[in-house]
Design an enzyme around this catalytic site. Structure first.
Site, short mmCIF file in Angstrom:
data_model
loop_
_atom_site.label_atom_id
_atom_site.label_comp_id
_atom_site.label_asym_id
_atom_site.label_seq_id
_atom_site.Cartn_x
_atom_site.Cartn_y
_atom_site.Cartn_z
N CYS A 107 -7.52 1.20 -5.23
CA CYS A 107 -6.07 1.06 -5.26
C CYS A 107 -5.56 1.54 -6.61
CB CYS A 107 -5.71 -0.40 -5.07
SG CYS A 107 -3.97 -0.78 -5.32
N HIS A 224 -4.07 -4.78 1.95
CA HIS A 224 -4.19 -4.87 0.49
C HIS A 224 -2.86 -4.58 -0.20
CE1 HIS A 224 -6.37 -4.31 -3.41
NE2 HIS A 224 -5.36 -3.47 -3.63
N GLU A 225 -2.24 -3.47 0.16
CA GLU A 225 -1.00 -3.08 -0.55
C GLU A 225 0.14 -4.06 -0.27
OE1 GLU A 225 -1.40 -1.05 -2.89
OE2 GLU A 225 -3.26 -0.12 -2.24
N HIS A 228 0.10 -6.70 -2.75
CA HIS A 228 0.82 -6.35 -3.99
C HIS A 228 2.32 -6.51 -3.81
CE1 HIS A 228 -2.69 -5.03 -6.08
NE2 HIS A 228 -2.87 -3.91 -5.40
N HIS A 234 -4.92 -7.76 -8.36
CA HIS A 234 -6.28 -7.66 -7.85
C HIS A 234 -7.09 -8.94 -8.03
CE1 HIS A 234 -5.84 -3.08 -8.05
NE2 HIS A 234 -5.62 -3.54 -6.84
#
Ligand SMILES: *[C@@H]1O[C@H](CO)[C@@H](O)[C@H](O)[C@H]1NC(C)=O
Ligand SMILES: *[C@@H]1O[C@H](CO)[C@@H](O)[C@H](O)[C@H]1NC(C)=O
Ligand SMILES: *[C@@H]1O[C@H](CO)[C@@H](O)[C@H](O)[C@H]1NC(C)=O
Ligand SMILES: *[C@@H]1O[C@H](CO)[C@@H](O)[C@H](O)[C@H]1NC(C)=O
Length: 269
Positions: A107, A224-225, A228, A234
């Site tokens: 990432c 995952h994104e 964020h 992370h």
């Protein structure tokens, strides 16, 4: 704090496309295998810049050592922090295991190695003011990305009070698109901290649904994104969705206790 971005980095790497390995963004690393403090080698300044981009060297304009090809204390200490964060042997030099992780695609958001927990947050712990959030895809977004991203949103909603609904692009909290990244460091994807909401997939990767050799699974990366976008940084936990590195031909679709705990701590639900 001004959006201290996070445009990150990463590298891409072995883009295996039609059986041809394209030049890797990590070519500079191959010169550096086994190097130690005291060595001067072409490529070290690129490594320092990369370690800065992923969160291991502070951005300090007075720090002129970042531009030299000398393996100095600055680099040794950044490598030790990196090795410790990722559970590698803390050797302070470019041993094989360190080389191998450094050259993985990941990432584009930097790590936050100061955190003691596995999960972590962006500096200043930015978060949303509401659990009702909206999202939109840029016009022309590839159709095979829509369902995987919707599924990833649903997965986060299933473990939290967040609810997601679609809105027109300009007004949406989350703005999702595919776009090129430039330079030698090409992140796989990047998702910005609240309340920015931008989520870019790197258009140059080979995006797939499921496990395909050389391909990156859209839903796994979306999960995952979106973490964020919600305010998680992370995690050191290799099993966590918020672990920074991704491997091709892999699916990683289950939010882990570490991911959920991080979001709970941030929002207090
Ligand atoms: C910066 O570079 C100088 C000259 O090579 C060196 O003496 C010094 O130790 C370096 N500082 C750090 C923090 O690496
Ligand atoms: C750490 O070093 C030991 C001894 O050299 C080695 O057996 C082990 O595989 C290394 N572990 C990692 C994670 O690099
Ligand atoms: C959130 O959205 C739901 C329906 O999507 C709505 O019923 C609820 O009132 C909204 N809550 C807030 C605080 O806006
Ligand atoms: C998010 O941050 C990036 C980098 O600063 C910026 O280019 C982009 O316009 C921001 N997006 C939004 C929606 O604010």
């Amino acid at each position: 704090m001004a959006t201290k971005i996070l445009l990150c980095i990463t590298f891409f790497v072995l883009l295996i496309d039609a059986g041809v390995e394209k030049a890797s963004a990590f070519d500079f690393l191959s010169n550096l295998r086994g190097s130690h403090k005291g060595d001067t080698i072409e490529g070290i300044s690129i490594l320092k810049k990369y370690l800065q981009d992923i969160g291991y060297i502070k951005s300090d304009p007075s720090n002129t050592n970042i531009t030299t090809n000398i393996f100095d204390d600055l680099l040794e200490s950044a490598l030790e922090t990196y090795q410790s964060y990722y559970g590698l042997n803390v050797t302070g030099f470019l041993d094989d295991n360190t080389m191998s992780l450094l050259s993985q695609p990941r990432c584009g958001v930097p790590d936050f190695p100061e955190e003691r927990t596995d999960y972590s947050f962006f500096p200043g712990k930015p978060k949303w003011w509401t659990y009702n959030l909206t999202f939109a895809f840029a016009q022309g977004t590839r159709l095979d990305a829509i369902n995987p991203v919707l599924q990833a949103l649903e997965d986060w909603a299933s473990v939290s009070p967040f609810r997601f609904s679609v809105k027109i692009f300009d007004e949406a909290n989350f703005k999702i698109n595919f776009q090129p990244f430039y330079g030698p460091h090409q992140p796989l994807a990047v998702g910005f901290e609240p309340t920015n909401g931008s989520f870019h997939f790197n258009v140059h990767e080979k995006w797939v649904n499921g496990k395909v050799p050389g391909g990156f699974d859209i839903e796994s990366v979306a999960l995952h994104e979106i973490g964020h976008l919600l305010g998680l940084e992370h995690s050191k936990d290799f099993h966590a969705i918020m672990y920074a590195y991704f491997w091709p031909n892999t699916v990683k679709l289950t939010l882990q206790p570490d991911d959920i705990q991080g979001l709970k701590v941030l929002y207090g639900f």
